[in-house]
Enzyme design. Sequence first.
Site, mmCIF file in Angstrom:
data_model
loop_
_atom_site.group_PDB
_atom_site.id
_atom_site.type_symbol
_atom_site.label_atom_id
_atom_site.label_comp_id
_atom_site.label_asym_id
_atom_site.label_seq_id
_atom_site.Cartn_x
_atom_site.Cartn_y
_atom_site.Cartn_z
ATOM 1 C CG ASP A 121 6.899 -5.471 -2.581
ATOM 2 O OD1 ASP A 121 7.369 -5.782 -1.476
ATOM 3 O OD2 ASP A 121 7.507 -5.652 -3.656
ATOM 4 C CG ASP A 166 3.455 -2.874 -7.502
ATOM 5 O OD1 ASP A 166 4.665 -2.605 -7.499
ATOM 6 O OD2 ASP A 166 2.755 -2.946 -6.475
ATOM 7 C CG ASP A 190 -0.310 -1.786 -4.150
ATOM 8 O OD1 ASP A 190 0.691 -1.755 -4.905
ATOM 9 O OD2 ASP A 190 -0.224 -1.738 -2.913
#
Length: 227
Positions: free
Chosen positions: A17, A15, A173
């Site tokens: 961001d 991922d 995250d």
Amino acid sequence: MSKSLPESIQGVLFDLDGTLLDTAPDLYAALVAQCAEEGVSPSPYAPVRQVVSHGARAVLRCAFVDRDEPAIDALMPRYLEIYQRLMGEQTTAFDGIDNLLERIEAQGMPWGIVTNKAGFLTDDLLVRIGWGGRAYAVVSGDTLPVKKPDPAPVLLACEHAGIKPANAVFVGDDRRDIQAGVAAGLYTVAVSWGYLDGGDPHTWGADAVVDHPAQLAELLRLQTVTA
């Protein structure tokens, strides 16, 4: 049940961001600028940072709490315009990420990005921070008609990077990262240094949870890069 790490790891997908890059400062700066234009007091930074992985609408809702969804949608173009202008000014890689990527590349292993961020922003940001052309695959939120937690973007990234899902690792995250990775058949790793949306990554069903990129490098059995 968690599954075992693939014996032969062909590649790693991330991922963007909250996993590779701390983009929250620029996203917040754009919100503050738009609040000034609209005559609205900006939200504190902490709640904005927490929802960054959920995109621009979630960021806008932190400040424009009395606006309905059509009103939030109306604010989006201007917010993205401001964000693109500011993008990269305060964005940095999380501590240890640069070394992690160098170790992955030194081992000849492809890595890629699967993000829900719009493609025009993703591509521009990667160039601005000097990462243009490094990733073997970049799949953004509008590359396909669906986005994470749907597994299709993860599977497309595997295809572009030339890696088999069963021999790949997906790192994120947010719970949706893990859901997408599991559904696509990858080994999944949740990171605790990201935005997390206020959640506990240990409850997301990931195959592993790490607290620092160095732990991820150890998990992936990466060699140390020497000068």
